[in-house]
Design an enzyme around this catalytic site. Sequence first.
Site, PDB file in Angstrom:
ATOM      1  N   ASP A 156      45.241  42.911  44.382  1.00  0.00           N
ATOM      2  CA  ASP A 156      44.422  44.287  44.212  1.00  0.00           C
ATOM      3  C   ASP A 156      43.122  44.403  45.290  1.00  0.00           C
ATOM      4  OD1 ASP A 156      45.859  44.798  41.914  1.00  0.00           O
ATOM      5  OD2 ASP A 156      44.260  44.642  40.533  1.00  0.00           O
ATOM      6  N   HIS A 181      43.295  38.617  44.551  1.00  0.00           N
ATOM      7  CA  HIS A 181      42.394  39.938  45.426  1.00  0.00           C
ATOM      8  C   HIS A 181      42.449  39.635  46.821  1.00  0.00           C
ATOM      9  CE1 HIS A 181      41.422  40.211  41.013  1.00  0.00           C
ATOM     10  NE2 HIS A 181      41.047  41.546  41.430  1.00  0.00           N
TER      11      HIS A 181
END
Length: 240
Positions: free
Chosen positions: A44, A188
């Site tokens: 993400d 991430h």
Amino acid sequence: MLWIVLFAGVMILYGIVPTVLIRKTNFRIYRKGTQPGMIALTFDDGPDPYYTPRLLDLLKKHQVKATFFVVGKKAKQYPYIVKRMHDEGHEIGMHNYRHISNWFIFPPFLGKGLRKSADIIEQITGTRPMYYRPPWGHFNLFTPFLQKKYSTVMWTDILGDWNAKIGTMELFKRLKNSMKDGAIIVLHDSGKTFGADESAPEQMLSALELLLKEEEAKNMRWVTITDLLNEQTNKQISSI
């Protein structure tokens, strides 16, 4: 004082309650595969001009396919990275156009942002994204209606890798513990979002490299969300 109470009440009804209900009931969300030996690695908040290319190098080295939930505005800034993701066989889904919680976005702006993000990704890759993951997993009253065009993907394991204090070895342990059949793991590849440590992706890369060198990891199939879904659908069809 009254306006604070009113604001809090609106936030609870508009954002918090729908988020809790959607997560508890799995309403229009996909959060786990069922196939043995298959794991979907997802990332993400990118693309990031420093960390994402290094991550792509690592995935290529270990022949791992992943799914990236990109921020629309960043995809527009770094189209060459998004194109590389696509060209190397990774899947691209969407976060919002900006990394903002759906608790603070009104319906017209959320719908417009999703369309804009999808348009940007399609212009870069030639493929329109099918998957959506709301930042922080936050929904609002209208999110399920606005995301009908996309499959919403959540997770089985979100490992807190945005916090640099965790350290490489602790993150490595969490990664090992998350390796379950059908898992959807969230990491991430950017630390430039609210609440994240800017240098955190550095330890994510180190921990992930340690994991991918493990024999257990080598024996797993690291697949995209579409592969996970297709495998599940194909098994269901073959059992009829």
